[in-house]
Design an enzyme around this catalytic site. Structure first.
Site, PDB file in Angstrom:
ATOM      1  CE1 TYR A  61      -3.232  -2.616  -0.078  1.00 12.58           C
ATOM      2  CE2 TYR A  61      -3.703  -2.198   2.197  1.00 12.58           C
ATOM      3  CZ  TYR A  61      -3.975  -3.065   1.009  1.00 12.58           C
ATOM      4  OH  TYR A  61      -5.125  -3.970   0.963  1.00 12.58           O
ATOM      5  CG  HIS A 133      -1.500  -8.566  -0.711  1.00 14.88           C
ATOM      6  ND1 HIS A 133      -0.875  -7.428  -0.389  1.00 14.88           N
ATOM      7  CD2 HIS A 133      -2.604  -8.499  -0.885  1.00 14.88           C
ATOM      8  CE1 HIS A 133      -1.938  -6.249  -0.737  1.00 14.88           C
ATOM      9  NE2 HIS A 133      -2.924  -7.060  -1.054  1.00 14.88           N
ATOM     10  CB  SER A 215     -12.894  -3.708  -3.782  1.00 15.57           C
ATOM     11  OG  SER A 215     -13.512  -2.822  -4.624  1.00 15.57           O
ATOM     12  N   GLY A 219     -15.371  -1.094  -6.331  1.00 12.97           N
ATOM     13  CA  GLY A 219     -14.536  -0.169  -6.763  1.00 12.97           C
ATOM     14  C   GLY A 219     -15.095   0.854  -7.197  1.00 12.97           C
TER      15      GLY A 219
END
Length: 304
Positions: A61, A133, A215, A219
């Protein structure tokens, strides 16, 4: 009409003894627009003050394609350094295993180093949940499991999870782990319903994994529909939102939370008011009729 139960005020993270809020806040966009530590602290406080104690970040991130890897963790680390007491108020999750531009690396040496780097950037001795991840198909799950088990044994990680893993990849890693997984983090939203029908959520319930939905608003397409399908799903959510005096966003979160797998939506907003608003999802009541109306709109075809 058959009513679905409201989500609990807190829930267990998988089979662990960690109590988390039924909604989380994510820091994918924490570093956008040059956000300062004091500005980031406002967001952390907004989440915690709203009863959202589950905070999710990752080493990737902040990466913009060229730089910024680790920046979100480092910024949160600045917040925690300025206010150490905040650490005790949160369940802190981070992720590793992506290394641009490979893009994935879960070899033992890299994964150990990635975890150590995350702890340094965050300025903490341990994280409550460490997640792989995205799967590295060149890493043997036994090798990954050894690193993760060692991390728990050393006290650097309390619990383990995965993100974007297939059902078979979850089974393979789980097979080799001594400290079993407690969470899985796929993309789930009223516009991304694959998990409801492909067995992912059924597997999560069978294995006792808490699903964390990234999400959850599709999105941004729920806020600004781009297709006839998006519009139909938004309308089905609006029917419940309007009747119960909440926003479409809150209705979307609550729709996910009504599923028996105990889905935890991850709020992606970096606006204090929008973060705090998410807590209202705990009070939205769904009937089976209304819930299935959203699913049918998302499917685009009637149920069998």
């Amino acid at each position: 009409m058959s009513e679905l139960p409201l989500p609990p005020a807190t829930r267990r993270l998988g089979g662990s003894d960690i109590e988390v809020s039924p909604i989380a806040w994510g820091m994918w966009r924490l570093t956008e627009n040059g956000r300062t530590a004091s500005e980031a602290a406002r967001l952390v406080h907004a989440a915690l003050d709203a009863g959202i104690n589950f905070l999710d970040t990752a080493d990737i991130y902040g990466f913009d394609g060229q730089g910024g890897f680790g920046d979100a963790e480092a910024l949160l680390g600045e917040v925690l350094a300025a206010e150490p007491a905040l650490r005790d108020r949160m369940v802190l999750a981070t992720k590793g295993g992506i290394m641009p531009p490979l893009p994935y690396d879960q070899s033992a040496d890299y994964l150990r180093g990635a975890l150590e780097a995350s702890l340094r950037r965050l300025g903490v001795e341990s994280v409550d949940l460490y997640q792989i991840h995205r799967p590295d198909i060149l890493a043997h799950p036994q090798e990954v499991a050894r690193v993760l088990d060692d991390a728990v044994a050393s006290g650097k990680v309390r619990t383990l999870g995965v993100s974007n893993f297939t059902k078979d990849q979850i089974v393979a890693l789980q097979h080799f782990l001594g400290h079993k997984l407690v969470a899985t983090q796929p993309e789930i939203s009223p516009l991304r319903i694959d998990c409801f029908e492909n067995g992912e959520l059924d597997q999560a319930m069978m294995l006792g994994l808490t699903p964390l939905a990234w999400s959850p608003l599709g999105g941004g397409r729920l806020a600004a529909p781009e297709s006839a399908r998006d519009t139909a799903v938004a309308a089905a959510l609006d029917a419940v939102a309007g009747a119960q005096g909440v926003s479409r966003t809150v209705a979307a979160y609550s729709w996910l939370m009504a599923h028996p797998a105990g889905i935890i939506p991850i709020i992606g907003s970096q606006t204090p008011a929008r973060i705090a608003e998410g807590a209202a999802a705990l009070k939205v009541r769904w009937t089976r009729t209304d819930w299935y109306a959203v699913l049918v709109a998302a499917r685009g075809v009637p149920l069998p």
